[in-house]
Design an enzyme around this catalytic site. Structure first.
Site, PDB file in Angstrom:
ATOM      1  N   GLY A  54       1.965 -10.903 -29.722  1.00  0.00           N
ATOM      2  CA  GLY A  54       2.471 -10.042 -30.775  1.00  0.00           C
ATOM      3  C   GLY A  54       3.981  -9.890 -30.691  1.00  0.00           C
ATOM      4  O   GLY A  54       4.582 -10.069 -29.632  1.00  0.00           O
ATOM      5  N   GLY A  56       7.488  -7.427 -31.164  1.00  0.00           N
ATOM      6  CA  GLY A  56       7.798  -6.054 -30.780  1.00  0.00           C
ATOM      7  C   GLY A  56       8.057  -5.900 -29.290  1.00  0.00           C
ATOM      8  O   GLY A  56       8.318  -4.800 -28.818  1.00  0.00           O
ATOM      9  N   HIS A  57       7.964  -7.015 -28.535  1.00  0.00           N
ATOM     10  CA  HIS A  57       8.172  -6.962 -27.086  1.00  0.00           C
ATOM     11  C   HIS A  57       9.438  -7.698 -26.668  1.00  0.00           C
ATOM     12  O   HIS A  57       9.612  -8.018 -25.500  1.00  0.00           O
ATOM     13  CB  HIS A  57       6.978  -7.581 -26.362  1.00  0.00           C
ATOM     14  CG  HIS A  57       5.667  -6.991 -26.763  1.00  0.00           C
ATOM     15  ND1 HIS A  57       5.406  -5.649 -26.622  1.00  0.00           N
ATOM     16  CD2 HIS A  57       4.563  -7.538 -27.322  1.00  0.00           C
ATOM     17  CE1 HIS A  57       4.184  -5.405 -27.071  1.00  0.00           C
ATOM     18  NE2 HIS A  57       3.663  -6.524 -27.522  1.00  0.00           N
ATOM     19  N   HIS A 219       1.737  -1.485 -25.948  1.00  0.00           N
ATOM     20  CA  HIS A 219       1.469  -1.160 -27.352  1.00  0.00           C
ATOM     21  C   HIS A 219       1.147   0.315 -27.471  1.00  0.00           C
ATOM     22  O   HIS A 219       0.477   0.740 -28.406  1.00  0.00           O
ATOM     23  CB  HIS A 219       0.296  -1.967 -27.898  1.00  0.00           C
ATOM     24  CG  HIS A 219       0.350  -3.406 -27.542  1.00  0.00           C
ATOM     25  ND1 HIS A 219      -0.334  -3.941 -26.487  1.00  0.00           N
ATOM     26  CD2 HIS A 219       1.040  -4.420 -28.098  1.00  0.00           C
ATOM     27  CE1 HIS A 219      -0.072  -5.240 -26.407  1.00  0.00           C
ATOM     28  NE2 HIS A 219       0.764  -5.560 -27.373  1.00  0.00           N
TER      29      HIS A 219
END
Lengths: 331, 223
Positions: A54, A56-57, A219
């Site tokens: 994903g 966002g990291h 998350h």
């Protein structure tokens, strides 16, 4: 939460475009599959290291592409695994005679996507192996994942495998390096605030002004406990204790020590944590041979940090010291 | 023997897309309570493409479902892509070449999807995933497979999925992690279960079958 966003649906492709435009000599993008790869890869006789998870990291995962690190990576939407198709195309784009090693962080979505992608690639005759990273000590048996999560320890796996691949090791040998790092690395995180994914527009969880989430996932997954916030030193002790006792790390061990920011904590605060962590490590008789402070695996703008420790041997120490370059530049 | 036409199956898929798109934010909110908040977004992103492409997909039921499975692999991220993609693919494999199916054949398609999803993700009944809705729905279909009244079967399936929301709501607490997770995951329904129940309810509504939603989450998703 105010953000620099155009259409949230275009957030990932837009940031990836920026990464490639800012690193024109090194990287190229394949926007259709949300993939970034090294311009000069694949090379026939070198194992390719790929990843995808994903968004966002950042700097994990697409921003960890570069010499001595990943050869290519694909991104999913924020906090969601990439589609199977993107994973499959990434393996195909980096396929070499020496083979492809896929480093998968242990999340259900990532595992399923890469499982399917690897099956499809194998069916086409591509030599591929996948390795699952799971360094998060906060999770013993999580309902949300398939066991311990893969978090900041991922960077040590990438770094060591990247060095091993550059040194011309075989797919099995590079896989063995991944296994060794994963077996010897542990991480624990803490969050002071939630983050806000652009498409969601609201914080992912609620947390009081005076509270912290100990053992948080990247998350915002619930951790071991919700507690009143304490001093930086006490928080570091909690994280260090959880990590040190888990392997356990013992007197005489040489270690790599990392304080990783989760995206919303200033560098100065990370160094406050590092100072204490270093002191605690030495107090346990550990020798901190390599040190890392900064953002490696973030959770958007979450205020928080994680502590990662890797037990070293001479092989791993050499691989961590090998040259590497990624899109986050150091002057 | 009651027959289900290809047109009905296509309408059901189109309605499923509407359900996913309409509930994008609500399903994300449900996922945010105990998961990572991406479920609604992943599903809606894929079903927007599926809805748009559905009229142009050629072929019989199996061929259409296979293409939908591929669209899931391409456009649905997160856990949902492999799960829904696998489900459609397995259903496609047992409906290959058919332009209409009987209720026992539809039951076999759902059974194949359930088996495929279990094999893909490793979850089983009671793990608080969408399988906790799909498995009892499949059981109900098997039980009623001889029925001529398709509306009654659909209503019964919708009710079973509706019940699953309440039955699984507190499951986390039973698994001994409540002390670690706190009240954030206790008393939160699984968004996948809510999605299945919502889809079945929307099918009922659009196919003119009586079903009054019971679980509060379903009430909200169908309001």
């Amino acid at each position: 939460m105010k953000k620099f966003v155009n259409d949230p649906a275009n957030f990932v492709p837009e940031f990836m475009k920026g990464v490639v435009l800012a690193n024109p000599d090194l990287l190229e993008a394949v926007p259709e599959f949300q993939m970034i790869k090294r311009k000069d890869r694949p090379v026939a006789d070198k194992v390719s290291i790929v990843q995808g998870s994903g968004s966002g990291h950042e700097p994990a995962h697409v921003m960890a592409v570069g010499p001595g690190m990943l050869d290519g990576a694909c991104q999913g939407p924020v906090f969601a695994a990439p589609p199977v198709d993107a994973c499959y195309e990434t393996i195909k784009a980096l396929a070499s005679d020496a083979g492809v090693l896929v480093l998968v962080n242990n999340y259900q979505g990532d595992r399923m996507a890469w499982d399917m992608a690897c099956e499809m690639a194998e069916a086409e005759g591509i030599k591929v192996k996948q390795f699952i990273i799971n360094d998060d000590v906060a999770v013993k048996d999580s309902l949300y994942t398939v066991g311990r999560r893969g978090v900041a320890g991922n960077f040590f796996v990438i770094k060591a495998c990247g060095a091993a691949a550059e040194a011309g090791k075989s797919l099995d040998e590079v896989y063995a390096v991944a296994e060794k790092v994963n077996n010897n690395v542990r991480t624990m995180g803490v969050a002071l605030t939630s983050c806000t994914p652009p498409a969601k527009g609201t914080p992912i969880f609620e947390i009081g002004e005076d509270e912290m989430e100990v053992g948080v996932g990247i998350h915002g997954e619930p951790g071991r406990q919700r507690a009143k916030i304490t001093s930086a030193d006490q928080i570091t002790e909690t994280l260090f204790e959880a990590v040190q006792t888990d392997l356990p790390f013992q007197s005489g061990d040489r270690v790599a020590l990392m304080i990783n920011g989760l995206g919303g904590t200033p560098p100065a605060e990370l160094y406050v944590l590092y100072a204490k962590a270093h002191e605690l490590a030495e107090g346990k008789g550990l020798t901190v041979a390599r040190n890392y402070v900064g953002e490696y695996c973030t959770s958007l703008e979450m205020a928080g940090a994680s502590l990662t420790m890797l037990k070293l041997d001479s092989e791993l120490e050499e691989m961590l010291a090998a040259p590497a370059e990624i899109a986050t530049r150091v002057f | 023997m009651a027959e289900i036409s290809q047109a009905k199956i296509e309408k059901a898929i189109d309605l499923t897309a509407d359900t996913a798109i309409r509930n994008e934010h609500y399903f994300c909110d449900l996922d945010g309570l105990a998961g990572d908040g991406d479920f609604g977004n992943s599903l809606a992103t894929g079903f927007k493409v599926i809805k748009a492409e559905l009229p142009q997909i050629d072929g019989e039921i199996g061929a259409k479902l296979l293409k939908i499975s591929m669209l899931c692999s391409k456009h649905v991220g997160g856990s949902s892509g492999p799960i829904w993609g696998t489900g459609f693919m397995k259903a496609a494999m047992v409906s290959k070449g058919k332009t209409e199916v009987t209720l026992p054949e539809l039951t076999e398609m759902v059974g194949a999807a359930v088996d495929g999803i279990m094999a893909r993700g490793g979850a089983k009944l009671g793990d608080k995933t969408l399988l906790d809705a799909l498995i009892p729905v499949h059981e109900k279909m098997k039980e009623m497979a001889g029925s001529e009244d398709l509306g009654a079967v659909l209503a019964a399936c919708a009710q079973v999925a509706d019940n699953a929301i309440d039955e699984t709501r507190t499951l986390v607490a039973h698994r001994g992690r409540a002390s670690q997770v706190g009240d954030r995951s206790a008393n939160t329904p699984d968004p996948g279960i809510v999605a299945i129940a919502t889809i079945l309810h929307d099918w009922c509504r659009e196919f003119g079958v009586e079903h009054a939603p019971k679980a509060p989450e379903l009430n909200r998703a169908t309001a």
